[in-house]
Each structure stands twice: as C-alpha cells, then as structure tokens.
Motif scaffolding. Sequence first.
Motif, PDB file in Angstrom:
ATOM      1  N   TYR A 113      -7.462   1.633   2.459  1.00  0.00           N
ATOM      2  CA  TYR A 113      -7.382   0.816   3.671  1.00  0.00           C
ATOM      3  C   TYR A 113      -7.334   1.781   4.848  1.00  0.00           C
ATOM      4  CZ  TYR A 113      -5.769  -2.898   6.816  1.00  0.00           C
ATOM      5  OH  TYR A 113      -5.664  -3.820   7.834  1.00  0.00           O
ATOM      6  N   TYR A 115      -9.979  -2.301  11.012  1.00  0.00           N
ATOM      7  CA  TYR A 115      -9.490  -1.831   9.720  1.00  0.00           C
ATOM      8  C   TYR A 115     -10.241  -2.539   8.613  1.00  0.00           C
ATOM      9  CZ  TYR A 115      -5.648   0.577  11.966  1.00  0.00           C
ATOM     10  OH  TYR A 115      -4.918   1.448  12.724  1.00  0.00           O
ATOM     11  N   TYR A 116     -10.384  -1.865   7.470  1.00  0.00           N
ATOM     12  CA  TYR A 116     -11.062  -2.480   6.337  1.00  0.00           C
ATOM     13  C   TYR A 116     -10.468  -1.980   5.020  1.00  0.00           C
ATOM     14  CZ  TYR A 116     -13.603   1.911   5.739  1.00  0.00           C
ATOM     15  OH  TYR A 116     -13.918   3.222   5.522  1.00  0.00           O
ATOM     16  N   LYS A 117     -10.625  -2.779   3.990  1.00  0.00           N
ATOM     17  CA  LYS A 117     -10.168  -2.462   2.641  1.00  0.00           C
ATOM     18  C   LYS A 117     -11.407  -2.186   1.806  1.00  0.00           C
ATOM     19  CE  LYS A 117      -7.819  -4.824  -1.153  1.00  0.00           C
ATOM     20  NZ  LYS A 117      -7.154  -6.087  -1.512  1.00  0.00           N
ATOM     21  N   TRP A 160      -7.975   0.788  -4.122  1.00  0.00           N
ATOM     22  CA  TRP A 160      -8.590   0.497  -2.836  1.00  0.00           C
ATOM     23  C   TRP A 160      -8.031   1.426  -1.768  1.00  0.00           C
ATOM     24  CZ3 TRP A 160      -7.112  -3.222  -6.241  1.00  0.00           C
ATOM     25  CH2 TRP A 160      -8.068  -4.163  -6.628  1.00  0.00           C
ATOM     26  N   TYR A 185       0.841  -1.193   0.000  1.00  0.00           N
ATOM     27  CA  TYR A 185       0.000   0.000   0.000  1.00  0.00           C
ATOM     28  C   TYR A 185       0.877   1.244   0.000  1.00  0.00           C
ATOM     29  CZ  TYR A 185      -4.003  -2.876   1.410  1.00  0.00           C
ATOM     30  OH  TYR A 185      -5.001  -3.811   1.471  1.00  0.00           O
TER      31      TYR A 185
END
Length: 120
Positions: free
Chosen positions: A83, A92-94, A81, A53
């Motif tokens: 994050y 946490y999320y993508k 995406w 990332y």
Amino acid sequence: MVINVMAYQPMLVEGRVWNVLLTGIDPLGKGNDWRKVVYYKLEGDSVIDGEAYKRVYESQDKIDWVLKYLMMENIEEGKVWKYEYSHLNQQYYKDLIIDFGLNVGDRLKEDVGSVCETIE
C-alpha cells in the motif's frame, strides 16, 4: 515435472530486516556499473479501511530509517500486498505483489505480462 511444495511461512514478521542488493549497468559501457545495499525493516502497524498493515521502513545505513510503504499479508492464501502513494495518480493504492498460490500458467495480475512458469 517435479513440484517441491513447502508450508507457507509468514513474511511480515515484526522486527524482521531485509537487505536488498540493487545494481545498475552503465549505459555507456565505461565500467561505471554500481551496486548498493538498501535495508528494509518491519516495525509497527497501521489500520486502513479496517485492514491491518505492517509499516516498512527503508535505510541505507541501518541508522536513519524512513517510512517507505505499508504491506499486508494473507497467510491462508499466501498473498502479500503493498500500500503506497502514487505520485503519478496522486492517490494511495493497494497492489498485490506476491501470490504463492499461483499455478503454472497463472498471471499475477491480468494487466501485467508476468506468468508463473515453474514451481519448485
């Protein structure tokens, strides 16, 4: 129908800085509308679960930069995406935020109402 298609250009380039104009409308209609510019800078990398990332920093003055979130790009698919941390879910999320591979009528996400209407 006219469709103009250009070759995909990578978005997440080290050192790139974006400036974003944010605006707001006075809900009382008293002329207190506001505008401000926020800057975002790509600098450095992080690896999470084997995925690379780019670090995205935010600033109001181009002097004090704060890490805002991480972004990842698949150049072959034209997808980006984000994050980040959700305070609501405390995890946490993508999240897919851009997909240049959409066709007219496609949805970016199944659970969101936005539909690709035109391609230029």
